[in-house]
Design an enzyme around this catalytic site. Structure first.
Site, PDB file in Angstrom:
ATOM      1  N   GLU A  76       0.811  -1.228   0.000  1.00 25.48           N
ATOM      2  CA  GLU A  76       0.000   0.000   0.000  1.00 25.48           C
ATOM      3  C   GLU A  76       0.840   1.270   0.000  1.00 25.48           C
ATOM      4  O   GLU A  76       0.781   2.085   0.936  1.00 25.48           O
ATOM      5  CB  GLU A  76      -0.991  -0.011   1.167  1.00 25.48           C
ATOM      6  CG  GLU A  76      -1.978  -1.166   1.089  1.00 25.48           C
ATOM      7  CD  GLU A  76      -3.093  -1.091   2.131  1.00 25.48           C
ATOM      8  OE1 GLU A  76      -2.955  -0.309   3.095  1.00 25.48           O
ATOM      9  OE2 GLU A  76      -4.107  -1.798   1.960  1.00 25.48           O
ATOM     10  N   GLU A  84      -6.444  -7.613  -1.461  1.00 30.16           N
ATOM     11  CA  GLU A  84      -6.933  -7.511  -0.082  1.00 30.16           C
ATOM     12  C   GLU A  84      -8.410  -7.123  -0.107  1.00 30.16           C
ATOM     13  O   GLU A  84      -8.793  -6.206  -0.835  1.00 30.16           O
ATOM     14  CB  GLU A  84      -6.179  -6.448   0.738  1.00 30.16           C
ATOM     15  CG  GLU A  84      -4.785  -6.829   1.172  1.00 30.16           C
ATOM     16  CD  GLU A  84      -4.215  -5.825   2.180  1.00 30.16           C
ATOM     17  OE1 GLU A  84      -5.014  -5.231   2.945  1.00 30.16           O
ATOM     18  OE2 GLU A  84      -2.985  -5.633   2.195  1.00 30.16           O
TER      19      GLU A  84
END
Length: 435
Positions: free
Chosen positions: A202, A320
């Protein structure tokens, strides 16, 4: 085979009841890409999977390694064939890298075990190389290391800009990729158990919302990774937020998420082999009800699947997603609805040969790991309804793989037959037939 016949065959096969889900061996070849598809041994590859960031952390203690074996065993019994996990732990407790270029061999042996055990259970791995966040060190630790060497750095985002910090990161990449596995005897960069490397978990650079900083960093690091390892796929670790290159798509972002990444521009970089997207409507729209969150989820996934297929022309993994049991009014039923919604979008794309190739939920634990619970955990033996949803999706994707493999075999056989027939006609042209 016409399109409607294919759809009918898919529907019949996928809706068959199946108590046991098959998982093919993971060590039979590297996963590649061909256009919008993943390929394994020349056949389209679709996979259901999970996140388990903690694998190396636990495996560094030999007494805890049965938990890694248990979670892989439980995963394969539900058809899960890809695991995403950390190949980093920078500074702090149980470090892999305790200072720039200095490594904890016991921790590395833990990662050796994870890869060897994944291979044994037929599971492919996506290995992330650094964290955006402070847990397990992350970019903050790299910046602090550089500060201790006299570098004047004003922000953790200097991770993406400072040449000394970038040198530390490149050294870590080179060290991990060239690691010789003490249990398999295979260098990581030569091991097909690993499906892909991930540049960063991320990445975010809020100090430069234009996106230029992260774009330059991904370009530089993707090129560096490929210079060390041409065998494996590479992805950037993106959450999927749209940026300046496609301002009309920014309406799909949750409000307030202008974090310096750009789903289209970042994934167009040549060294990035496939796109990723994360989805946490319960976090991003925390003040909205479940129906509003599901509506957002639907639009979020639709836009990214469409853009991966028609703009990027690369495969897409939903790397995710999940729903926290800590959400107000949480129910297992609502979590199962969210899982089904994600899985159905993947299935709809996969069955027509689209870009979406699989999803990795956050996160899988096994029994006896209470300290790792974060609200998103799934323990298959304790969550039967969610486990059933997961296994059904695994079976659907497995059947799609089989059908597309058969179709490719049929087409290959037809081409071979046509070639043999052409060769025979050419050889026997003008010869009398019969006595």
């Amino acid at each position: 085979m016409t399109h409607w016949v294919l759809v009918l065959v898919l529907s019949l096969l996928i809706n068959l009841q199946c108590r046991h889900v098959q998982v093919e061996a993971a060590f039979d070849g590297f996963v590649r890409t061909k256009g919008i598809h993943f390929m394994l041994n020349g056949k389209p590859y679709y996979a259901n999977g999970f996140n388990a960031y903690w694998l190396m952390y636990m495996a560094c203690d030999p007494s805890q390694r049965p938990k890694i074996s248990a979670v892989f065993r439980e995963a394969t019994s539900h058809g899960l064939s890809v695991a995403r996990t950390w190949a980093f732990s920078d500074g702090g407790y149980r470090p892999l890298q305790y200072s720039p270029g200095s490594y904890n061999e016991q921790m590395f042996k833990g990662l050796d075990f994870v890869i060897a055990e994944a291979r044994r259970y037929g599971i492919k791995l996506v290995l992330s190389l650094v964290n955006n966040y402070d847990s397990f060190g992350g970019k903050k630790q790299y910046v602090n290391w550089a500060r201790s060497q006299g570098q004047y750095l004003v922000s953790d985002d200097d991770f993406f800009r400072n040449p000394v910090v970038k040198g530390y990161y490149k050294n870590h990449v080179k060290t991990v990729l060239n690691r010789y596995n003490t249990m398999t005897g295979v260098a990581y960069k030569n091991d097909p158990t690993i499906m892909a490397w991930e540049l960063m978990n991320e990445p975010r650079c809020t100090s430069d919302p234009s996106g230029r900083t992260i774009q330059a960093w991904i370009m530089e690091m993707a090129s560096f990774v490929k210079s060390v390892d041409r065998n494996h796929l590479l992805e950037a670790g993106l959450e999927g937020f749209y940026g300046q290159s496609t301002p009309q798509r920014k309406r799909f972002n949750p409000a307030g998420f202008n974090i310096g990444t750009d789903f289209i521009a970042n994934n167009r970089i040549p060294g990035i082999d496939f796109a990723t997207v994360h989805s946490y409507p319960d976090q991003w729209l925390s003040s909205s009800n479940d129906q509003s969150q599901l509506y957002f989820l639907q639009n979020w996934l639709n836009s990214h699947i469409q853009d991966s297929e028609f703009i990027l022309r690369k495969p897409l993994f939903i790397t995710e997603f999940g729903k926290s049991s800590k959400d107000p009014g949480f129910s297992t039923h609502q979590r199962d609805i969210l899982f089904n919604r994600v899985y159905y979008k993947i299935y709809l794309s996969a069955k027509r040969g689209g870009a979406a190739a699989g999803g990795l939920f956050w996160q899988l634990l096994t029994e006896g790991m209470d300290s790792f619970r974060d609200g998103y955990e799934i323990i298959l033996s304790q969550n039967p309804s969610t486990a059933s949803v997961i296994a059904q999706q695994s079976h659907k994707l497995y059947q799609i793989r089989r059908i597309f493999a058969r179709m490719r075999n049929i087409e290959s056989w037809k081409r071979s037959r046509a070639a043999r027939r052409g060769q025979w006609v050419g050889t026997n042209k003008g010869k009398p037939i019969g006595n």
